[in-house]
Scaffold this active site. Structure first.
Site, mmCIF file in Angstrom:
data_model
loop_
_atom_site.group_PDB
_atom_site.id
_atom_site.type_symbol
_atom_site.label_atom_id
_atom_site.label_comp_id
_atom_site.label_asym_id
_atom_site.label_seq_id
_atom_site.Cartn_x
_atom_site.Cartn_y
_atom_site.Cartn_z
ATOM 1 N N ASN A 1 7.819 34.710 2.793
ATOM 2 C CA ASN A 1 9.144 34.085 2.681
ATOM 3 C C ASN A 1 9.105 32.963 1.647
ATOM 4 O O ASN A 1 8.161 32.162 1.636
ATOM 5 C CB ASN A 1 9.501 33.505 4.067
ATOM 6 C CG ASN A 1 10.944 33.052 4.182
ATOM 7 O OD1 ASN A 1 11.858 33.816 3.868
ATOM 8 N ND2 ASN A 1 11.145 31.828 4.659
ATOM 9 N N GLU B 1 17.575 32.571 4.758
ATOM 10 C CA GLU B 1 18.023 31.188 5.008
ATOM 11 C C GLU B 1 19.282 30.884 4.201
ATOM 12 O O GLU B 1 19.423 29.802 3.620
ATOM 13 C CB GLU B 1 16.911 30.189 4.652
ATOM 14 C CG GLU B 1 15.614 30.441 5.385
ATOM 15 C CD GLU B 1 14.514 29.426 5.062
ATOM 16 O OE1 GLU B 1 14.822 28.379 4.451
ATOM 17 O OE2 GLU B 1 13.354 29.689 5.416
ATOM 18 N N HIS C 1 18.869 29.725 -0.715
ATOM 19 C CA HIS C 1 19.552 28.418 -0.698
ATOM 20 C C HIS C 1 20.173 28.260 -2.078
ATOM 21 O O HIS C 1 19.491 27.911 -3.046
ATOM 22 C CB HIS C 1 18.551 27.290 -0.440
ATOM 23 C CG HIS C 1 17.928 27.340 0.924
ATOM 24 N ND1 HIS C 1 18.651 27.157 2.076
ATOM 25 C CD2 HIS C 1 16.648 27.559 1.321
ATOM 26 C CE1 HIS C 1 17.844 27.252 3.129
ATOM 27 N NE2 HIS C 1 16.626 27.501 2.689
ATOM 28 N N ASP D 1 22.470 29.699 2.504
ATOM 29 C CA ASP D 1 23.533 28.689 2.486
ATOM 30 C C ASP D 1 23.899 28.455 1.028
ATOM 31 O O ASP D 1 23.082 28.663 0.131
ATOM 32 C CB ASP D 1 23.156 27.386 3.215
ATOM 33 C CG ASP D 1 21.799 26.813 2.839
ATOM 34 O OD1 ASP D 1 21.295 27.118 1.735
ATOM 35 O OD2 ASP D 1 21.242 26.050 3.646
ATOM 36 N N GLU E 1 6.569 29.830 1.443
ATOM 37 C CA GLU E 1 6.636 28.930 0.281
ATOM 38 C C GLU E 1 5.273 28.612 -0.330
ATOM 39 O O GLU E 1 4.976 27.454 -0.636
ATOM 40 C CB GLU E 1 7.369 27.635 0.671
ATOM 41 C CG GLU E 1 8.770 27.911 1.171
ATOM 42 C CD GLU E 1 9.514 26.666 1.653
ATOM 43 O OE1 GLU E 1 8.982 25.550 1.502
ATOM 44 O OE2 GLU E 1 10.631 26.815 2.169
HETATM 45 O O1 9MR Z 1 16.431 23.286 8.251
HETATM 46 C C1 9MR Z 1 15.159 22.704 8.409
HETATM 47 C C2 9MR Z 1 15.292 21.217 8.620
HETATM 48 O O2 9MR Z 1 15.908 20.952 9.867
HETATM 49 C C3 9MR Z 1 13.948 20.551 8.547
HETATM 50 O O3 9MR Z 1 14.125 19.151 8.580
HETATM 51 C C4 9MR Z 1 13.250 20.970 7.285
HETATM 52 C C5 9MR Z 1 11.899 20.345 7.207
HETATM 53 O O4 9MR Z 1 11.160 20.772 6.129
HETATM 54 O O5 9MR Z 1 13.115 22.385 7.248
HETATM 55 C C6 9MR Z 1 14.343 22.990 7.180
HETATM 56 O O6 9MR Z 1 14.190 24.376 7.041
HETATM 57 C C7 9MR Z 1 13.503 24.820 5.889
HETATM 58 C C8 9MR Z 1 12.814 26.109 6.240
HETATM 59 O O7 9MR Z 1 11.995 25.927 7.355
HETATM 60 C C9 9MR Z 1 12.001 26.640 5.084
HETATM 61 N N1 9MR Z 1 12.802 26.761 3.893
HETATM 62 C C10 9MR Z 1 13.578 25.604 3.532
HETATM 63 C C11 9MR Z 1 14.411 25.121 4.687
HETATM 64 C C12 9MR Z 1 15.298 23.983 4.288
HETATM 65 O O8 9MR Z 1 14.525 22.877 3.955
#
Ligand code: 9MR
Length: 685
Positions: free
Chosen positions: A211, A276, A248, A278, A168
């Site tokens: 990513n 990722e 997402h 969803d 990101e």
């Molecule tokens: O799913 C993850 C969640 O449990 C955490 O609280 C969050 C914190 O930033 O990160 C989520 O996963 C993220 C991933 O690492 C990177 N892309 C976005 C995802 C959803 O926020």
């Protein structure tokens, strides 16, 4: 197979190129006898594996005590991404103090079950401890970043198939530039390149991914910004292997251009992965559209959903996943499985095996990784020559086998004083192998003359069965119906002539034992020279069977240590490939050595590769029905499927091989080779 004393047939049969026309024979209708329907499996991972892809999920260490969760995890998924446990705030909360407990828990568990691991993530502005984001000195931050990457990657070296090296880094909106972060602000835009270079040195076997989210729509400025960076990295040789598109999505699912985005990145020479996934409210159509886009792009190598049940999701209120809170499959699940090519369980009737027992789920993912030691139990001789009035056969050799449509289909070399040709038989159970009819394939368009060491597989992109064999060149015939011995086409050659590198290295050896295996992008043709070299040529899945070029030495050793009869397989539910090569031991007897790799074009690491720790040799085989052979010679694994990916289970292995009476001798072509079956006895699953 060794053509020693083959009376000069090898040289006589080196033919000029039979210009193998690029014509793809149209497939027969699905469901015709002998023609597979689309491959059918009943779980996401097993079905994705049929096209060489993985299907994974994010996993939270804190949920591993929940049996419903782990039940679905182990049934459905063959790749795992730690959801938070490998992030900076979890692994290096204070400078230089690394903690790996929860990450290890996920990694060890996945490895024990043969699931692949994605590493997530090394350099990210979020979930970053305050001590990092407050660094203002570039040298300090560079050294902190490099140390973090190196330490975390070292911990899991060789165990992670893909790492999200940088996550990101691009800004939302219309700039197409990097977002502000401590890394960009202190180190400048070059921090991404620096991170990838450090990562490559730390674990050269891992695929290195960039990513991001909101890079699925091709025309978006953010997508274009990432695309320009990847193009620049490839042009300048900065190490990058893959782009992760998080996916997402809102209720509508992917943008219309999603497949264009995937294929455009892939065209730069990187893999793409959906990392990722969803989708708000989990519309089945939206999920199917996402999966279809990946299936349509050869370099889209896998899909990860970001959690298992809706209640496990970071956006739980939007019910975005494939399983409901109770762990039940949602309709989106069936849409995904169907789009991967499988059949949802409710629509599936389990075929009965002969004898009325339900057939073993041959496509199921077996969980354990390959062990590094093997022991086997052998049958007695199950298949012996069946001479007829025109075929005075002395030995049956070099078996190749697929289990398809309820039957084992076996092809083998048959040897007589007049040389080699091929035979075919089928049977539904090994107890019936001895009574099966032998069909001599010299009566088909394959014709008479030197044809030996066959390999059979179904080439799904063309809906055709291929029989690959040696004729002095590497040759093949095709057939729409594996069960029709008269349906094989006349031989064609893969090469116009022996590749130069083989001419230069073959010495007094023979060019033998051609073997084809494909991943989702390329097909590889392996061959041996009875002189210590394993060769490999490559073409694309689209060009196959044409275009095999770039012949290289894939492995080498002394002549008898790396002799012939190489087999290469994909291990189901893992990122491993297995190589077996026949060797001649210090006792003069044949045995198999083994190696693994994570990439078919990569180098091979010894697994069980010595006389004292062989893959299969008389010293690790028991013979409950009598020790009829001391040679464990040219053979083939019983596969989990039957297509060009040559996928085998990771446990309870079975290997069909040639053996013979140890007291026999004389003319090599008249040796009394018979076929037997090894069953692995040290499987842990
Ligand atoms: O799913 C993850 C969640 O449990 C955490 O609280 C969050 C914190 O930033 O990160 C989520 O996963 C993220 C991933 O690492 C990177 N892309 C976005 C995802 C959803 O926020």
């Amino acid at each position: 197979m060794n053509p020693l004393k083959r009376l000069g047939r090898r040289r006589a049969s080196v033919l000029a190129l039979l210009a193998a026309a690029a014509l793809v024979t149209p497939g027969t209708a699905n469901g015709a006898p002998g023609t597979p329907d689309d491959v059918k499996a009943s779980t996401l991972g097993a079905q994705a594996a049929q096209s060489g892809r993985y299907f994974g999920t994010a996993v939270a260490a804190g949920r591993l005590g929940d049996g419903t969760y782990t039940g679905i995890l182990d049934r459905e998924f063959n790749s795992v991404t730690p959801e938070n446990e490998m992030k900076w705030d979890a692994t290096e909360r204070s400078r230089g103090q690394f903690t790996f407990g929860p990450a290890d828990q996920i990694a060890n568990r996945a490895q024990a079950r043969g699931q692949r691991l994605r590493g997530h993530t090394l350099v990210w502005h979020s979930q970053l401890p305050g001590w990092v984001s407050s660094i203002r000195d570039a040298n300090t931050l560079r050294s902190v970043m490099n140390n973090h990457i190196t330490t975390v990657m070292n911990r899991y070296k060789g165990r992670i198939h893909s790492w999200d090296v940088v996550n990101e880094a691009f800004a939302d909106g219309g700039s197409g530039q990097l977002r502000s972060s401590v890394f960009r602000d202190v180190l400048g835009n070059g921090f991404i390149e620096q991170a990838f270079r450090t990562a490559r040195s730390a674990d050269p076997a891992a695929k290195l991914c960039y990513n991001d989210y909101n890079i699925e729509n091709w025309s978006d400025a953010k997508t274009q910004g990432v695309y320009r960076m990847v193009r620049d990295f490839k042009a300048r040789g900065v190490p990058i292997d893959c782009v992760g598109l998080q996916a997402h999505f809102g209720t509508g699912g992917p943008p219309a251009s999603f497949q264009t985005t995937l294929s455009s990145f892939a065209a730069l020479g990187v893999d793409v992965q959906i990392t990722e996934l969803d989708i708000a409210q989990a519309s089945p159509t939206a999920y199917a559209n996402t999966v279809r886009a990946c299936m349509n792009v050869a370099r889209c190598t896998g899909i990860t959903v970001w959690g298992i049940r809706d209640s496990d999701s970071w956006r739980a209120s939007e019910n975005p996943l494939l399983f409901d809170r109770g762990g039940n499959k949602k309709s989106a699940y069936n849409a995904v499985l169907t789009t991967l090519g499988g059949t949802p369980a409710a629509a599936r009737s389990t075929p009965a095996a002969p004898g009325g027992k339900p057939a073993a789920p041959r496509n199921a993912v077996n969980a354990a990784a390959l062990p590094s030691r093997y022991s086997w139990s052998s049958s007695g001789p199950l298949i012996s020559p069946k001479p007829d009035s025109t075929h005075n056969i002395a030995g049956i050799k070099d078996p190749t086998v697929v289990h398809y449509n309820g039957k084992y289909h076996v092809f083998a070399s048959v040897a007589s004083s007049s040389g080699y040709n091929l035979a075919y038989l089928n049977f539904s159970d090994w107890s019936q192998a001895g009574s099966a009819t032998h069909h001599y394939l010299d009566r088909s368009a394959i014709g008479r003359g030197y044809r030996a060491a066959p390999q059979v597989f179904y080439y799904a992109p063309q809906r055709l069965w291929y029989l690959v064999y040696q004729t002095g060149n590497a040759s093949y015939s095709t057939n729409p119906d594996i069960s029709n011995p008269n349906g094989w086409s006349a031989p064609r050659h893969f090469y116009s002539s022996m590749p130069d590198i083989i001419k230069q290295n073959i010495g007094n050896g023979h060019w033998v034992d051609m073997w084809v295996i494909c991943d989702s992008a390329n097909c590889y043709l392996f061959s041996s020279d009875d002189n210590g070299h394993l060769y490999r040529s490559q073409t694309t899945v689209g060009q196959f069977p044409n275009g095999f070029t770039n012949t290289v030495i894939a492995a080498q050793d002394s002549k008898y240590a790396l002799f012939e009869a190489s087999n290469v397989y994909k291990v189901q539910g893992s990122n491993q490939y297995l190589l077996l090569v026949e060797a001649i031991g210090s006792d003069g007897r044949r045995y198999f050595r083994s190696w693994t790799t994570s990439s078919l074009a990569g180098s091979w690491t010894p697994l069980a590769a010595s006389e004292s720790n062989p893959f299969a040799r008389a010293n690790n085989v028991t013979f409950p029905s009598g020790s009829w052979t001391r040679d464990i010679s040219h053979g083939e694994m019983i596969r989990a499927g039957y297509d060009q990916t040559l996928t085998i289970p990771s446990c309870r292995l079975q290997y069909v091989y040639q053996g013979m009476n140890p007291n026999a001798g004389g003319d090599y072509n008249l040796l009394p080779w018979r076929l037997g079956l090894l069953t692995q006895t040290n499987s842990t699953c």
